[in-house]
Motif scaffolding. Sequence first.
Motif, PDB file in Angstrom:
ATOM      1  N   TYR A  71       0.874  -1.181   0.000  1.00 39.01           N
ATOM      2  CA  TYR A  71       0.000   0.000   0.000  1.00 39.01           C
ATOM      3  C   TYR A  71       0.912   1.232   0.000  1.00 39.01           C
ATOM      4  O   TYR A  71       1.695   1.428   0.940  1.00 39.01           O
ATOM      5  CB  TYR A  71      -0.911  -0.009   1.240  1.00 39.01           C
ATOM      6  CG  TYR A  71      -1.869   1.157   1.301  1.00 39.01           C
ATOM      7  CD1 TYR A  71      -3.167   1.043   0.791  1.00 39.01           C
ATOM      8  CD2 TYR A  71      -1.494   2.379   1.854  1.00 39.01           C
ATOM      9  CE1 TYR A  71      -4.058   2.113   0.849  1.00 39.01           C
ATOM     10  CE2 TYR A  71      -2.365   3.456   1.909  1.00 39.01           C
ATOM     11  CZ  TYR A  71      -3.654   3.304   1.406  1.00 39.01           C
ATOM     12  OH  TYR A  71      -4.526   4.358   1.457  1.00 39.01           O
ATOM     13  N   GLU A 137      -7.032   2.971  -3.611  1.00 37.26           N
ATOM     14  CA  GLU A 137      -7.966   3.072  -2.487  1.00 37.26           C
ATOM     15  C   GLU A 137      -9.022   4.130  -2.763  1.00 37.26           C
ATOM     16  O   GLU A 137     -10.208   3.937  -2.472  1.00 37.26           O
ATOM     17  CB  GLU A 137      -7.155   3.414  -1.216  1.00 37.26           C
ATOM     18  CG  GLU A 137      -7.949   3.361   0.065  1.00 37.26           C
ATOM     19  CD  GLU A 137      -8.529   4.684   0.518  1.00 37.26           C
ATOM     20  OE1 GLU A 137      -9.375   4.669   1.407  1.00 37.26           O
ATOM     21  OE2 GLU A 137      -8.140   5.755  -0.027  1.00 37.26           O
ATOM     22  N   LEU A 156      -9.930  -3.206   0.631  1.00 35.81           N
ATOM     23  CA  LEU A 156      -8.950  -3.272  -0.455  1.00 35.81           C
ATOM     24  C   LEU A 156      -9.033  -4.607  -1.195  1.00 35.81           C
ATOM     25  O   LEU A 156      -8.729  -4.680  -2.375  1.00 35.81           O
ATOM     26  CB  LEU A 156      -7.530  -3.078   0.103  1.00 35.81           C
ATOM     27  CG  LEU A 156      -7.004  -1.642   0.208  1.00 35.81           C
ATOM     28  CD1 LEU A 156      -7.962  -0.700   0.888  1.00 35.81           C
ATOM     29  CD2 LEU A 156      -5.657  -1.599   0.905  1.00 35.81           C
TER      30      LEU A 156
END
Length: 246
Positions: A71, A137, A156
């Motif tokens: 991420y 996201e 996610l």
Amino acid sequence: MHNLGHTRSSNKRDHLLLTPDTFVRTPLPGLTGGLAIVHVAPQAGAAFTQMTVELDAGGELTEGPTQRLLYVLEGELTLKEPSSKKLHRLTAGGYAYLPTEHPHTLTAKKASRVAVIEKPFLPLEGERNPEFVIGREQDLPSTALNGDKDLQVRALLPASLAFDFACNTMTYAPGAALSQVEIHYMEHGLLMLEGGGIYRLGDSWYPTTAGDFIWMGPYCPQWFGAIGKKPAKYLIYKDFNRHTLA
Ligand code: UGY
Ligand code: MN
């Protein structure tokens, strides 16, 4: 600044709060032109590892020992992996799920920071193993937690039993709070992305702000209330979709 030995960080049996002043950077196999801050690992009692990898421009991270979620917190990177001939471009909010034994190279185009979550995969009989996922996201639909529009959750990973963990963002409007103290068998890794508030962990209440990391062990009592004039947002991992005795 040594601050005379004071820190907000706290290490308890069932939870860990780590504030940036206590972060320690280390090299890792597969990581060049960068360093890793390992926030939590089995050595601390967790069944997963979560770290922040900091890469210089040109720095690279290749696959690790098991499945992982990447991420992007900051910067610009490319991801090379076998399901596409093209490189995937990732910027803040961009993420990728990489199954076990899915070779890949993440390359920083400029100085970047990436949250990396790794967990040994638990296959489920009759279920296909999960496949590569890539997304942003900010493009995901968000849902109100228990109908509270001031507490928005974005998942996610797809809602499928194939995945043995979940990773979500949770965004609290100023003043919003979890509607209950949660106590559950799943553990959490949490990175505070924006804003802050008060986190109850076990029998302690901690002021918590962007940049902090929290591990909550199984059955750790937990509650959060957002304080301040802007939303509080965190990235949260939990083990999911498996029997406790699997
Ligand atoms: O998904 C969760 O268990 C989440 N609501 N926990 C938390 O925010 N501490
Ligand atoms: Mn929880």
